[in-house]
Design a protein around this motif. Structure first.
Motif, PDB file in Angstrom:
ATOM      1  N   ALA A 199     -73.285  15.049 -26.454  1.00 11.75           N
ATOM      2  CA  ALA A 199     -74.048  16.078 -25.743  1.00 11.75           C
ATOM      3  C   ALA A 199     -75.400  15.502 -25.349  1.00 11.75           C
ATOM      4  CB  ALA A 199     -74.233  17.303 -26.629  1.00 11.75           C
ATOM      5  N   GLU A 200     -75.623  15.373 -24.047  1.00  7.98           N
ATOM      6  CA  GLU A 200     -76.877  14.813 -23.535  1.00  7.98           C
ATOM      7  C   GLU A 200     -77.782  15.935 -23.035  1.00  7.98           C
ATOM      8  OE1 GLU A 200     -78.430  11.938 -19.872  1.00  7.98           O
ATOM      9  OE2 GLU A 200     -76.301  11.981 -20.439  1.00  7.98           O
ATOM     10  N   PRO A 201     -79.009  16.039 -23.556  1.00  9.66           N
ATOM     11  CA  PRO A 201     -79.903  17.115 -23.118  1.00  9.66           C
ATOM     12  C   PRO A 201     -80.198  17.036 -21.620  1.00  9.66           C
ATOM     13  CG  PRO A 201     -80.726  16.060 -25.107  1.00  9.66           C
ATOM     14  CD  PRO A 201     -79.607  15.204 -24.613  1.00  9.66           C
ATOM     15  N   PRO A 205     -84.367  23.618 -20.985  1.00 11.88           N
ATOM     16  CA  PRO A 205     -84.303  23.672 -22.450  1.00 11.88           C
ATOM     17  C   PRO A 205     -83.040  24.372 -22.932  1.00 11.88           C
ATOM     18  CG  PRO A 205     -86.498  24.258 -21.690  1.00 11.88           C
ATOM     19  CD  PRO A 205     -85.635  24.169 -20.465  1.00 11.88           C
ATOM     20  N   GLY A 206     -82.404  23.777 -23.929  1.00 10.55           N
ATOM     21  CA  GLY A 206     -81.219  24.371 -24.527  1.00 10.55           C
ATOM     22  C   GLY A 206     -79.926  24.076 -23.811  1.00 10.55           C
ATOM     23  N   THR A 207     -79.988  23.328 -22.696  1.00 12.99           N
ATOM     24  CA  THR A 207     -78.771  23.007 -21.952  1.00 12.99           C
ATOM     25  C   THR A 207     -78.451  21.521 -22.089  1.00 12.99           C
ATOM     26  OG1 THR A 207     -79.883  22.528 -19.850  1.00 12.99           O
ATOM     27  CG2 THR A 207     -79.310  24.825 -20.304  1.00 12.99           C
ATOM     28  N   TYR A 208     -77.154  21.204 -22.012  1.00 11.62           N
ATOM     29  CA  TYR A 208     -76.683  19.845 -22.251  1.00 11.62           C
ATOM     30  C   TYR A 208     -75.505  19.553 -21.325  1.00 11.62           C
ATOM     31  CZ  TYR A 208     -79.265  20.164 -26.690  1.00 11.62           C
ATOM     32  OH  TYR A 208     -80.247  20.318 -27.643  1.00 11.62           O
ATOM     33  N   ALA A 209     -75.211  18.266 -21.182  1.00  9.94           N
ATOM     34  CA  ALA A 209     -73.999  17.808 -20.511  1.00  9.94           C
ATOM     35  C   ALA A 209     -73.098  17.169 -21.563  1.00  9.94           C
ATOM     36  CB  ALA A 209     -74.323  16.797 -19.413  1.00  9.94           C
ATOM     37  N   LEU A 210     -71.842  17.671 -21.665  1.00  8.41           N
ATOM     38  CA  LEU A 210     -70.905  17.160 -22.661  1.00  8.41           C
ATOM     39  C   LEU A 210     -69.984  16.119 -22.044  1.00  8.41           C
ATOM     40  CD1 LEU A 210     -69.789  20.415 -24.542  1.00  8.41           C
ATOM     41  CD2 LEU A 210     -71.886  19.081 -24.794  1.00  8.41           C
ATOM     42  N   ALA A 229     -70.134  19.147 -30.574  1.00  8.11           N
ATOM     43  CA  ALA A 229     -70.425  17.854 -29.938  1.00  8.11           C
ATOM     44  C   ALA A 229     -71.669  17.259 -30.587  1.00  8.11           C
ATOM     45  CB  ALA A 229     -70.625  18.024 -28.435  1.00  8.11           C
ATOM     46  N   ARG A 230     -71.847  15.963 -30.385  1.00 12.47           N
ATOM     47  CA  ARG A 230     -72.958  15.245 -31.006  1.00 12.47           C
ATOM     48  C   ARG A 230     -74.177  15.223 -30.086  1.00 12.47           C
ATOM     49  NH1 ARG A 230     -72.396  13.390 -35.647  1.00 12.47           N
ATOM     50  NH2 ARG A 230     -70.318  13.189 -36.565  1.00 12.47           N
ATOM     51  N   ALA A 231     -75.212  15.955 -30.469  1.00  7.45           N
ATOM     52  CA  ALA A 231     -76.508  15.926 -29.788  1.00  7.45           C
ATOM     53  C   ALA A 231     -77.368  14.849 -30.449  1.00  7.45           C
ATOM     54  CB  ALA A 231     -77.164  17.298 -29.887  1.00  7.45           C
ATOM     55  N   PRO A 232     -78.546  14.590 -29.919  1.00  2.00           N
ATOM     56  CA  PRO A 232     -79.396  13.557 -30.517  1.00  2.00           C
ATOM     57  C   PRO A 232     -79.654  13.746 -32.006  1.00  2.00           C
ATOM     58  CG  PRO A 232     -80.218  14.118 -28.350  1.00  2.00           C
ATOM     59  CD  PRO A 232     -79.093  15.067 -28.627  1.00  2.00           C
ATOM     60  N   ARG A 233     -79.724  14.979 -32.484  1.00  2.00           N
ATOM     61  CA  ARG A 233     -80.017  15.211 -33.902  1.00  2.00           C
ATOM     62  C   ARG A 233     -78.771  15.485 -34.734  1.00  2.00           C
ATOM     63  NH1 ARG A 233     -85.495  19.005 -33.710  1.00  2.00           N
ATOM     64  NH2 ARG A 233     -86.816  17.500 -32.572  1.00  2.00           N
TER      65      ARG A 233
END
Length: 544
Positions: A199-201, A205-210, A229-233
């Protein structure tokens, strides 16, 4: 030409044209027990109406047609544009519409909502289990979305709506919406922390591309999905809408549909994300704690769904044996067949009684009841779903060769019966979850012991089983290797305590003798012959 060699006799009438709710004495009494007095008349009328719907020949035909005509994947339209749509038989939409209008996604909005919805879900499963998946997912998404009040305010009114809107369009334009879920990946299975979907920010804010895949996606024609999905944190929960606010289709690539043993009316898909737009639900890195609220609700639905399948199998078996004659009398009056039917009926009633008790704990919402659910749901999910398959097979055998023929409906129950044991974590996952609760949450065990303790002194076999259980709980060293056995005993003791308190004496006696007292065999039909088995069977008989 009409055959003239014989007259058709000694065949039971179809089990249609009856009230499936009022005919299920175990279910009806559990609902009355767990509802506030001022709600009983309203809910009794509501569930009786649904029971008549479930028992109607037309709705049963819809279930058979939906199952006989599985969904089909259409990846492209005639012009070559990618559409990724799943086409269903009209009977599927009729059933799903009825389920939504009956409130199977609206438990969170009504007093006594979880008990009345649990009873309805148990009934509706008996018609056709496949459409229970989107109904269950939609119901269960509500507590997970509440981790983000903004998302909850936006989506919850649509998820709890009684309007079935099947069209793919922006959720803001719909009167009702359905939800699915996508957690597992090829390399991980139940180990969702092994997921690699990224998951890329995005700028907003609060939205991502999977970007990635999901090996199992439930109900792929839903309006939205909860996805891990895996976000930066770290591992995070996301909401993936099927259609974006501007009307464009989100990137939701359906690779293929699963060819499943049962549950054939329902689509389960393999999907891929490639720049798919998503909204975060909850905090980054807190994906599992966020989505676990959804998993807890769907695990309870596994218990309810299995209880519904068991009830339908028992109803069909008892109905057949009530009308079928052999060896000079009705099958239901033959001592050995009566023993089999009574044993099946006891198992079914124990499952129903436990499932409705857990639904009542959901309605209560107090600290002790929440603690009880933490240990009782995985234990019940483990045990009740595992008992479903052998019960369905034994019930089909009660019909003889007819039970092996598709027209009887029994093969469909048999194929469906293992599903809930696998879905939302197979047996080992549930047993290990119970072990984790025992080690980390002493309040859960305390709530459980208080619950079973309410029946202490009422049956010596139950008292002995509680003492034996306490001995097993005293030493958790090396418990993982015996986690299944421990989980089984937790479930059986809880079922026994509920039946001793609430079921007719003959049902509680049969359960305690065979399940707790060791006076029963591994196969169904091995109850002590001294018990009042005729009354047990008569209680389970569906009355036309």
């Amino acid at each position: 030409m009409a055959g003239s060699t014989h007259t058709v006799t000694n065949q039971p009438p179809p089990l249609t044209g009856y009230d499936a709710y009022s005919a299920d004495l175990a279910l009806a009494s559990a609902v009355e027990r767990h509802l506030a007095p001022e709600l009983r008349d309203e809910v009794r009328a509501e569930l009786a109406a649904l029971g008549r719907t479930c028992g109607s020949a037309q709705v049963q035909e819809w279930g058979a047609l939906a199952n006989a005509n599985p969904p089909r994947l259409r990846t492209h339209d005639r012009y070559g544009h990618r559409v990724d749509e799943v086409e269903f038989h009209p009977s599927w939409h009729r059933l799903l519409g009825k389920g939504v209008s009956a409130g199977l996604t609206a438990a969170w909005t009504r007093p006594g909502g979880h008990v009345r919805r649990a009873a309805a879900f148990l009934l509706w499963t008996q018609v056709e289990a496949g459409n229970g998946c989107p109904l269950s997912m939609t119901h269960a998404a509500v507590p997970a979305l509440r981790a983000d009040p903004g998302l909850a305010a936006e989506w919850e009114p649509r998820l709890t709506s009684r309007v079935y809107d099947r069209e793919l369009r922006p959720a803001g334009l719909k009167a009702g919406a359905l939800f699915g879920m996508a957690m597992t990946e090829k390399q991980g299975g139940s180990d969702v922390r092994a997921g690699t979907t990224a998951a890329e920010p995005l700028a907003e804010p609060g939205t991502y591309a999977l970007r990635g895949h999901k090996w199992f996606c439930s109900a792929p024609m839903s309006d939205g999905f909860l996805v891990l999905a895996r976000a930066p944190r770290g591992l995070t929960c996301f909401l993936v809408p099927r259609v974006l606010a501007d009307g464009a289709r989100n990137v939701f690539l359906i690779q293929r549909l699963k060819d499943k043993l049962g549950n054939r009316s329902n689509a389960s898909a393999e999907v891929e994300f490639d720049g798919t737009w998503a909204r975060r639900v909850g905090e980054e890195g807190r994906g599992v704690p966020t989505i676990i609220e959804m998993v807890a609700a769907t695990r309870l639905d596994c218990v309810l769904g299995s209880a519904g399948l068991m009830r339908q199998a028992v109803a069909q078996a008892v109905h057949h044996c009530t009308y079928r004659k052999a060896f000079g009398g009705r099958l239901v009056d033959q001592p050995l067949m009566r023993n089999v039917l009574a044993d099946l009926a006891v198992e079914s009633e124990a499952a129903t009684t436990l499932a409705l008790r857990l639904a009542a704990a959901r309605d209560d919402g107090g600290e002790r009841e929440r603690a009880l659910l933490r240990i009782a749901v995985p234990a019940a999910k483990y045990w009740v779903t595992k008992r479903c398959a052998p019960l369905a097979v034994e019930a089909s055998e009660c019909l003889g060769g007819n039970g092996y023929v598709e027209e009887s409906g029994m093969p469909r129950l048999v194929r469906e019966s293992p599903l809930n044991s696998v879905w939302e974590g197979a047996g080992n996952v549930q047993a290990l979850d119970v072990v984790r609760v025992l080690r980390r949450e002493p309040g859960a065990l305390d709530a459980y012991l208080r619950e079973v303790g309410l029946a202490r002194g009422a049956d010596h076999r139950l008292d002995a089983a509680i003492r034996s259980l306490l001995t097993g709980l005293a030493d958790l060293e090396g418990v993982e290797g015996r986690a299944r056995r421990l989980t089984e005993r937790l479930a059986l003791v809880l079922q026994g305590s509920l039946l001793v308190r609430f079921a007719p004496p003959e049902v509680a006696d049969a359960f305690c003798a065979s399940r707790l007292g060791g006076d029963g065999g591994a196969a169904f039909g091995t109850l002590p012959s001294t018990l009042d088995l005729a009354s047990v069977v008569d209680r389970a008989r569906p009355r036309l």
